[in-house]
Design a protein around this motif. Sequence first.
Motif, short mmCIF file in Angstrom:
data_model
loop_
_atom_site.label_atom_id
_atom_site.label_comp_id
_atom_site.label_asym_id
_atom_site.label_seq_id
_atom_site.Cartn_x
_atom_site.Cartn_y
_atom_site.Cartn_z
N ILE A 1 -4.61 -114.84 -28.46
CA ILE A 1 -5.85 -114.07 -28.36
C ILE A 1 -6.97 -114.98 -27.86
N GLY A 2 -7.73 -114.49 -26.89
CA GLY A 2 -8.82 -115.27 -26.32
C GLY A 2 -10.09 -115.23 -27.15
N ASN A 3 -11.01 -116.14 -26.86
CA ASN A 3 -12.30 -116.22 -27.55
C ASN A 3 -13.27 -115.17 -27.02
N ASP B 1 -9.45 -111.02 -24.65
CA ASP B 1 -8.28 -110.99 -23.77
C ASP B 1 -7.04 -111.35 -24.58
N VAL B 2 -5.96 -110.63 -24.34
CA VAL B 2 -4.67 -110.93 -24.95
C VAL B 2 -3.79 -111.52 -23.85
N VAL B 3 -3.41 -112.78 -24.01
CA VAL B 3 -2.71 -113.51 -22.95
C VAL B 3 -1.25 -113.70 -23.34
N GLY B 4 -0.37 -113.51 -22.39
CA GLY B 4 1.06 -113.66 -22.65
C GLY B 4 1.46 -115.10 -22.92
N ARG B 5 2.49 -115.25 -23.75
CA ARG B 5 3.04 -116.56 -24.10
C ARG B 5 4.55 -116.53 -23.89
N GLY B 6 5.13 -117.67 -23.55
CA GLY B 6 6.57 -117.73 -23.32
C GLY B 6 6.94 -117.02 -22.02
N THR B 7 7.90 -116.12 -22.08
CA THR B 7 8.31 -115.40 -20.88
C THR B 7 7.22 -114.46 -20.36
N LEU B 8 6.21 -114.18 -21.19
CA LEU B 8 5.10 -113.32 -20.75
C LEU B 8 3.95 -114.11 -20.14
N ALA B 9 4.00 -115.45 -20.22
CA ALA B 9 2.91 -116.29 -19.74
C ALA B 9 2.59 -116.07 -18.26
N ALA C 1 -3.29 -107.63 -22.03
CA ALA C 1 -3.99 -106.55 -22.73
C ALA C 1 -5.42 -107.00 -23.05
N LYS C 2 -6.24 -106.03 -23.42
CA LYS C 2 -7.60 -106.29 -23.89
C LYS C 2 -7.84 -105.44 -25.13
N VAL C 3 -8.65 -105.98 -26.05
CA VAL C 3 -8.92 -105.25 -27.28
C VAL C 3 -10.32 -105.58 -27.77
N LYS C 4 -11.01 -104.58 -28.32
CA LYS C 4 -12.31 -104.78 -28.94
C LYS C 4 -12.16 -104.76 -30.45
N GLN C 5 -13.14 -105.38 -31.13
CA GLN C 5 -13.10 -105.39 -32.59
C GLN C 5 -14.52 -105.35 -33.14
N ARG C 6 -14.66 -104.62 -34.24
CA ARG C 6 -15.91 -104.65 -35.01
C ARG C 6 -15.57 -105.21 -36.38
N ALA D 1 -1.02 -105.90 -15.27
CA ALA D 1 -0.02 -106.96 -15.40
C ALA D 1 0.82 -106.76 -16.66
N GLY D 2 0.17 -106.27 -17.73
CA GLY D 2 0.90 -106.00 -18.97
C GLY D 2 1.91 -104.89 -18.81
N ASN D 3 1.53 -103.85 -18.06
CA ASN D 3 2.46 -102.75 -17.82
C ASN D 3 3.67 -103.21 -17.00
#
Length: 223
Positions: free
Chosen positions: A59-61, A90-98, A104-109, A147-149
């Motif tokens: 997960i990105g900053n 930003d949700v960044v892929g790791r391993g084979t998803l890198a 993906a992207k996600v918001k949070q409160r 890219a995620g799809n």
Amino acid sequence: MKKIQIAIAVALGLASVSAMAYDNTVRAGIINVQVHSESPDFTSNGPAFLTPQPAGLTIGNATTVVVGYTRRLTDHFDFDFLAGIPPEHDVVGRGTLAPYGTIAKVKQRAPTFFINYNFGAPTDALRPYVGLGFNYTQFFDATSTSAGNIATGGPTKIDLKDSFGFAGQVGLSYKFSDRWSVNASIAAADVKTDMKATTGSIERKTTINFRPVVYGLCLGYSF
């Protein structure tokens, strides 16, 4: 003699006004959320070749505007509430998803409250403090990128559960006038969520421990 007594009384009255400790403070500023995420690789109900391992994410900053309200309880304790404009991560892929980058992207409160202990006296210009409290984080607008799809094999729906956990902070408040102050703080919270990514009939799951550290700088007004 009577004039001297009146002058002393006036001086004492002015001193008491200047030393007044206001019960309420509102503040606004900027926070930077540094995420130190940990999560196991995705598990899937589909064929293994559709989710080649290791397949994970980080997960990105994010940086956003924050507002807060503090209510003085005693000379040393206060109630502190913080909320802000929901940041997007930003949700960044790791391993084979890198190779797919941001999948993906996600918001949070994340409204959070603390009970703070303030060191020193209410009349001190500079007061360090520590606080313990509780955090609620709600995730929303989670979307899979193009890219995620591609990485998952088609349009993907993402769900993340809400998080409840303890929080702590340390900070420093400096009063540069009777009512105005500047506040700097560092906070951390226990933020975990179960994530499910659904592509057609295939479900991929993992648990994300965000481990956020939040750096804040705010301007406050007391009344």
